[in-house]
Design an enzyme around this catalytic site. Structure first.
Site, PDB file in Angstrom:
ATOM      1  N   ASP A 174      -4.230  -5.179  -1.466  1.00  0.00           N
ATOM      2  CA  ASP A 174      -3.695  -3.834  -0.941  1.00  0.00           C
ATOM      3  C   ASP A 174      -2.775  -2.959  -1.611  1.00  0.00           C
ATOM      4  O   ASP A 174      -2.993  -3.059  -2.867  1.00  0.00           O
ATOM      5  CB  ASP A 174      -3.776  -3.891   0.669  1.00  0.00           C
ATOM      6  CG  ASP A 174      -4.854  -4.782   1.338  1.00  0.00           C
ATOM      7  OD1 ASP A 174      -6.011  -4.132   1.360  1.00  0.00           O
ATOM      8  OD2 ASP A 174      -4.663  -5.789   2.047  1.00  0.00           O
ATOM      9  N   SER A 175      -1.924  -2.366  -0.851  1.00  0.00           N
ATOM     10  CA  SER A 175      -1.086  -1.565  -1.568  1.00  0.00           C
ATOM     11  C   SER A 175      -0.006  -2.135  -2.579  1.00  0.00           C
ATOM     12  O   SER A 175       0.508  -1.281  -3.346  1.00  0.00           O
ATOM     13  CB  SER A 175      -0.379  -0.734  -0.443  1.00  0.00           C
ATOM     14  OG  SER A 175      -1.457   0.322   0.176  1.00  0.00           O
ATOM     15  N   THR A 176       0.235  -3.323  -2.263  1.00  0.00           N
ATOM     16  CA  THR A 176       1.165  -4.134  -3.282  1.00  0.00           C
ATOM     17  C   THR A 176       0.565  -3.930  -4.865  1.00  0.00           C
ATOM     18  O   THR A 176       1.497  -3.872  -5.679  1.00  0.00           O
ATOM     19  CB  THR A 176       1.229  -5.478  -3.077  1.00  0.00           C
ATOM     20  OG1 THR A 176       0.007  -6.271  -3.360  1.00  0.00           O
ATOM     21  CG2 THR A 176       1.752  -5.459  -1.454  1.00  0.00           C
TER      22      THR A 176
END
Length: 589
Positions: free
Chosen positions: A393-395
């Site tokens: 995801d956003s990592t």
């Protein structure tokens, strides 16, 4: 996922059965009885393929597929965002769900059905084993010296020196051979009253050839696979044909040791038992002389047309065997693709300290990995879970930014991308963005635009270069890191952050420094906390929460990755709160 595993297992087993059946029909006259039976060994290999550890079939992205891809609905994006570095509200989540075909319920139902079927099969096997035990208990030793002497002669003829138990039982009507460590050859009671010595010799030769071919071992193997593949009718048919081919191969082995004048007598011996018992009753635990009338008919036909195997026939048989093996090997890419369905990172290190931090993870399945740079030591909670790859995801945005800088798509001073005018649910997204504001507000469309400018081939090369999880981009250029194909484990997140921080990835130092500045979150007591949260939301449910980063202290740097998962309440903010609690209690931050 079990559903994928079941589908792959069914495809591999059915395709192999079809290939073997086709070759048996096409090359019937070119295959000797022995090699016709040997073809089924290829089926056993194929049945094993789906259960071999996935990393043995890791061919990278060449053959990957992902059953969890989008369902064709309009694409939506999902992210979790951080507010600002200075307002102390960076843990706030900005999440939009992505649409995915949810196979969870189907997966659970199929797993339950499969397990139930296996339990039934195991119960039937135990029942058969108990019947066999009863036969063993009622088996009495032979006392007729002439018959015992004949048995010894047959063993000598086949070069068998091991002691075998020969006896008779009132519970059977056809000779049986069974047992691996202690092998029994059992005949019906009073068999000497209605069998001639020649009949008995043929029976001994038949049963001893089963022993010599280790067919009892094959019996247990087929039982094992029949329990696993009970759901596939093709496997049932295959094993039925395999057992008949084994009897025909055994008949051929006996005939090879007999004079031509004895062939008809040997066939008559088998027919005699068909008259006494038309159906086998002891399942696949034993090698049984008789069978159904249809099977007896096919055996007699092969006996009547029997010729010894010539060198040419043997060469043809081997060539056909290898050809079938080649066709079956073409399925390996399918098994390779399956390896990407349940990715796991193979991690081994002697510098691991396992910790029980379960009190921080109440209500969630999760793991925490901490790497102490100075001590070169990992401290891990839930080591098993820490090696399972899930969507970043956003990592992923940390590396999206780095790739864009390395590719000169943006620079530190020139990174603005114009807003495309599409309305997003967060005001901070609906405006032009530069790298700083996009990272601060976790603006998904900005990083999707970066990826598009960098190009998928370049991103693929970068991900492989740094060893980013499974580096699988099959989910599509705008979705692959959002609960899709790209997956990474918490252990790998920590290893990558350490390599990124110490600039071991081979990237430009200034670019690494730029990204480091973009992910700084807060500081206290001389320590600085940097990192990125991430939330995976599917069909309106937050199922995956990340917080990855590092703490730069006065004398040491610690790298961490926290991942939590449950069906409806996982988020980056929750992972961050857990992480900060652990770091505080460890007096790190």
């Amino acid at each position: 996922m079990f559903f994928t595993h079941l589908i792959v297992s069914f495809i591999v087993s059915s395709f192999t059965f079809a290939i073997i059946t086709l070759f048996r029909k096409l090359f019937k006259k070119q295959l000797s009885a022995k090699w016709q039976y040997n073809l089924w060994f290829i089926l056993l290999i194929a049945l094993t393929l789906p259960f071999i550890p996935n990393h043995f079939f890791d061919f990278g992205n060449i053959f990957t597929w992902d059953i969890d891809q989008g369902n064709g609905s309009s694409p939506s994006s999902g992210t979790t965002g951080n507010q600002t570095l200075t307002d102390g509200n960076w843990m706030r989540d900005f999440t939009i769900s992505v649409n995915r075909l949810d196979l969870t319920l189907l997966n659970e139902i199929l797993a339950a059905i499969w397990m139930t079927g296996m339990l039934v099969m195991i119960a039937l096997t135990i029942h058969a084993w108990l019947k066999l035990k009863k036969i063993k208990d009622t088996t009495s030793s032979l006392r007729n010296e002439e018959i015992l002497d004949l048995f010894g002669q047959c063993k000598h003829r086949l070069n068998i020196s091991r002691r075998l138990i020969i006896g008779e039982s009132p519970l059977i009507k056809s000779p049986l051979t069974f047992g691996i460590f202690k092998t029994y050859v059992v005949l019906p009671s009073h068999f000497e009253k209605w069998l001639s010595m020649d009949d008995i010799k043929y029976i001994f030769l038949h049963e001893l050839n089963h022993y010599k071919s280790k067919d009892s071992v094959m019996n247990y193997l087929t039982i094992f696979y029949q329990i696993l593949y009970w759901f596939n009718p093709f496997v049932w048919v295959a094993f039925k044909e395999m057992r008949l081919d084994r009897e025909i191969a055994c008949d051929a082995a006996v005939l090879n040791s007999l004079d031509k004048n004895c062939y008809a007598d040997y066939g008559n011996t088998i027919i005699n038992f068909a008259d006494r018992s038309s159906r086998p009753k002891y399942f696949t635990l034993v090698n049984q002389l008789n069978g159904s009338k249809e099977q007896i008919k096919r055996r007699i036909t092969r006996i009547a047309s029997f010729t010894t195997e010539s060198k040419l026939m043997k060469l043809k048989s081997i060539a056909i065997f290898m050809l079938v093996g080649g066709f079956v090997a073409t399925q390996v890419p399918i098994v390779s693709a399956m390896a990407y369905d349940d990715n796991r990172y193979e991690f081994e290190s002697e510098r691991i300290v396992n910790e029980d931090l379960s009190r921080y993870f109440e209500g969630s399945k999760g793991s925490f990995v901490l790497y102490d740079l100075q001590a070169d030591q990992y401290r891990i909670y839930n080591e098993n879970q820490s090696t399972i790859r899930v969507s970043p995801d956003s990592t992923y945005k940390i590396y999206s930014a780095l790739f864009a800088l390395e590719s000169h798509v943006i620079t530190r001073d020139s990174s603005t991308i114009r807003w495309n005018g599409k309305q997003y649910p967060y005001d901070s997204w609906n405006m032009d963005q530069n790298l700083s504001t996009a990272m601060k507000n976790s603006v998904t469309w900005y990083f999707q635009a970066l990826d598009e400018k960098v190009g998928m081939d370049t991103i693929q090369a970068y991900l492989q270069q740094i060893g980013y999880g499974n580096y699988n981009l099959s989910g599509g250029k705008s979705q692959f890191w959002l609960e899709s194909s790209l997956k990474i484990s918490p252990i790998e997140q920590v290893q990558l952050l350490k390599a990124f921080y110490t600039n071991e990835l081979g990237f430009n130092h200034n670019n690494v420094q730029t990204v480091k500045e973009m992910i700084k979150l807060e500081g206290k007591d001389g320590a600085i906390l940097s990192g990125k949260t991430g939330t995976g939301s599917v069909n309106g449910k937050n199922i995956n929460g990340w917080f990855v980063g590092y703490v730069e202290g006065k004398t040491n740097t610690y790298f961490f990755a926290t991942n939590i998962q449950n069906k409806n309440s996982s988020s980056g903010s929750k992972a961050a709160k857990i992480t900060k609690s652990i770091l505080r209690d460890k007096d790190i931050y």
